[in-house]
Design a protein around this motif. Sequence first.
Motif, PDB file in Angstrom:
ATOM      1  N   LEU A 197      38.904  75.363  29.676  1.00  0.00           N
ATOM      2  CA  LEU A 197      39.079  73.922  29.797  1.00  0.00           C
ATOM      3  C   LEU A 197      39.787  73.567  31.092  1.00  0.00           C
ATOM      4  CD1 LEU A 197      40.156  72.965  26.147  1.00  0.00           C
ATOM      5  CD2 LEU A 197      37.908  72.692  27.193  1.00  0.00           C
ATOM      6  N   SER A 198      40.766  74.373  31.484  1.00  0.00           N
ATOM      7  CA  SER A 198      41.491  74.079  32.724  1.00  0.00           C
ATOM      8  C   SER A 198      40.590  74.213  33.938  1.00  0.00           C
ATOM      9  CB  SER A 198      42.702  75.012  32.853  1.00  0.00           C
ATOM     10  OG  SER A 198      42.301  76.374  32.870  1.00  0.00           O
ATOM     11  N   ASP A 199      39.714  75.232  33.956  1.00  0.00           N
ATOM     12  CA  ASP A 199      38.787  75.396  35.080  1.00  0.00           C
ATOM     13  C   ASP A 199      37.820  74.220  35.166  1.00  0.00           C
ATOM     14  OD1 ASP A 199      39.869  77.815  35.865  1.00  0.00           O
ATOM     15  OD2 ASP A 199      38.507  78.998  34.629  1.00  0.00           O
ATOM     16  N   THR A 200      37.315  73.784  34.012  1.00  0.00           N
ATOM     17  CA  THR A 200      36.401  72.649  33.989  1.00  0.00           C
ATOM     18  C   THR A 200      37.094  71.397  34.516  1.00  0.00           C
ATOM     19  OG1 THR A 200      35.315  73.600  32.046  1.00  0.00           O
ATOM     20  CG2 THR A 200      34.874  71.286  32.521  1.00  0.00           C
ATOM     21  N   ALA A 201      38.338  71.184  34.073  1.00  0.00           N
ATOM     22  CA  ALA A 201      39.091  70.011  34.515  1.00  0.00           C
ATOM     23  C   ALA A 201      39.348  70.055  36.022  1.00  0.00           C
ATOM     24  CB  ALA A 201      40.411  69.932  33.750  1.00  0.00           C
ATOM     25  N   MET A 202      39.746  71.215  36.544  1.00  0.00           N
ATOM     26  CA  MET A 202      40.019  71.334  37.976  1.00  0.00           C
ATOM     27  C   MET A 202      38.758  71.118  38.799  1.00  0.00           C
ATOM     28  SD  MET A 202      42.875  74.356  38.402  1.00  0.00           S
ATOM     29  CE  MET A 202      41.942  75.609  37.505  1.00  0.00           C
ATOM     30  N   GLU A 203      37.614  71.574  38.276  1.00  0.00           N
ATOM     31  CA  GLU A 203      36.343  71.365  38.965  1.00  0.00           C
ATOM     32  C   GLU A 203      36.035  69.874  39.085  1.00  0.00           C
ATOM     33  OE1 GLU A 203      32.638  72.831  40.660  1.00  0.00           O
ATOM     34  OE2 GLU A 203      34.551  73.793  40.202  1.00  0.00           O
ATOM     35  N   HIS A 204      36.271  69.146  38.000  1.00  0.00           N
ATOM     36  CA  HIS A 204      36.062  67.695  38.027  1.00  0.00           C
ATOM     37  C   HIS A 204      36.961  67.039  39.066  1.00  0.00           C
ATOM     38  CE1 HIS A 204      33.402  66.071  34.878  1.00  0.00           C
ATOM     39  NE2 HIS A 204      33.625  67.198  34.257  1.00  0.00           N
ATOM     40  N   VAL A 205      38.243  67.354  39.013  1.00  0.00           N
ATOM     41  CA  VAL A 205      39.212  66.718  39.914  1.00  0.00           C
ATOM     42  C   VAL A 205      38.840  66.993  41.365  1.00  0.00           C
ATOM     43  CG1 VAL A 205      41.617  66.723  40.665  1.00  0.00           C
ATOM     44  CG2 VAL A 205      41.080  66.761  38.225  1.00  0.00           C
ATOM     45  N   ASN A 206      38.495  68.229  41.663  1.00  0.00           N
ATOM     46  CA  ASN A 206      38.165  68.613  43.036  1.00  0.00           C
ATOM     47  C   ASN A 206      36.902  67.892  43.522  1.00  0.00           C
ATOM     48  OD1 ASN A 206      38.676  70.323  45.381  1.00  0.00           O
ATOM     49  ND2 ASN A 206      36.803  71.373  44.800  1.00  0.00           N
TER      50      ASN A 206
ATOM     51  N   PHE B 216      48.922  75.832  33.390  1.00  0.00           N
ATOM     52  CA  PHE B 216      48.170  76.625  34.356  1.00  0.00           C
ATOM     53  C   PHE B 216      48.580  76.221  35.764  1.00  0.00           C
ATOM     54  CE2 PHE B 216      45.556  72.976  33.161  1.00  0.00           C
ATOM     55  CZ  PHE B 216      45.202  72.432  34.388  1.00  0.00           C
ATOM     56  N   ASP B 217      48.378  77.123  36.691  1.00  0.00           N
ATOM     57  CA  ASP B 217      48.738  76.916  38.097  1.00  0.00           C
ATOM     58  C   ASP B 217      47.749  77.717  38.925  1.00  0.00           C
ATOM     59  OD1 ASP B 217      49.893  76.599  40.577  1.00  0.00           O
ATOM     60  OD2 ASP B 217      51.942  76.881  39.857  1.00  0.00           O
ATOM     61  N   LYS B 218      46.778  77.030  39.554  1.00  0.00           N
ATOM     62  CA  LYS B 218      45.691  77.740  40.217  1.00  0.00           C
ATOM     63  C   LYS B 218      45.051  76.878  41.285  1.00  0.00           C
ATOM     64  CE  LYS B 218      41.302  80.065  39.071  1.00  0.00           C
ATOM     65  NZ  LYS B 218      40.315  80.330  37.986  1.00  0.00           N
ATOM     66  N   ASP B 219      44.713  77.501  42.406  1.00  0.00           N
ATOM     67  CA  ASP B 219      43.963  76.840  43.478  1.00  0.00           C
ATOM     68  C   ASP B 219      44.605  75.532  43.924  1.00  0.00           C
ATOM     69  OD1 ASP B 219      42.105  78.895  43.309  1.00  0.00           O
ATOM     70  OD2 ASP B 219      40.797  77.805  41.930  1.00  0.00           O
ATOM     71  N   GLY B 220      45.930  75.515  43.970  1.00  0.00           N
ATOM     72  CA  GLY B 220      46.636  74.321  44.421  1.00  0.00           C
ATOM     73  C   GLY B 220      46.855  73.265  43.364  1.00  0.00           C
ATOM     74  N   PHE B 221      46.329  73.490  42.150  1.00  0.00           N
ATOM     75  CA  PHE B 221      46.513  72.559  41.042  1.00  0.00           C
ATOM     76  C   PHE B 221      47.460  73.160  40.004  1.00  0.00           C
ATOM     77  CE2 PHE B 221      42.158  71.423  42.469  1.00  0.00           C
ATOM     78  CZ  PHE B 221      42.356  70.072  42.733  1.00  0.00           C
TER      79      PHE B 221
END
Length: 238
Positions: free
Chosen positions: A111-120, A197-202
Amino acid sequence: MDELEFRRRIMSDPKAKDPELLDAAKESDNNAKYLEDVLALDARIEQAMKVEVPDDLADRILFHQPDSNVVKVKFGKRALSLAASIAFAFGLLVGQVNWGNVVVSPAQASLSDTAMEHVNNEMGFIDPLDENVSKAQINAKLLPFAYQLGQNFPYHVYYLNHCGFGESNAMHMVFQGEKGKVTLFLTGLPSDQSKTFDKDGFSGLVEPLGEASFILVGEQGEDFQKIGENIRKILNPS
């Protein structure tokens, strides 16, 4: 209809004749240009799928066995050309289209990866917006998820909409945190437990909410546990 919704619907069916879509294209030069680009790309892909076959190909295969290797080589080259054309068209699509409507399957990402993809993907479009969203508007977007706000949302909300999220949908909200803007997704996809979570600047938080979940994404250093607790307190099942 906002520009993001227009792009999503055009990506779903570029040749749709929905009056609402046609009006949106007439009212906005950006929408009209986007529709034109997508239709042009659709035509390129259709053209790339057309492969010329020699008129005597069947006869050469059946009756000219010594030439069969030559035929196979030519056909193989055509197949490679077709693959290259499709790859080229797909590359154009990736470079030209806003992929806000394209989502990552939960089988491939958390879920966190999906959310970060959206934000980016949507940051450039959403960042300049300030819709000054009200409690009533938030509750309207929450209706499909069977939740309502028990009191006013405690942060200034810049943006609010629905979006696709994995195999489900989500309410997509951007609001002001203590360090910067925070994005919230409330989705029908469940999560087992609360986790940061803490990944790819997010940085962010995944929080279970009954059979659903909400995900917060923002700048590193934001107190997501505090924000999550504040939001959970005012979200009531409807």
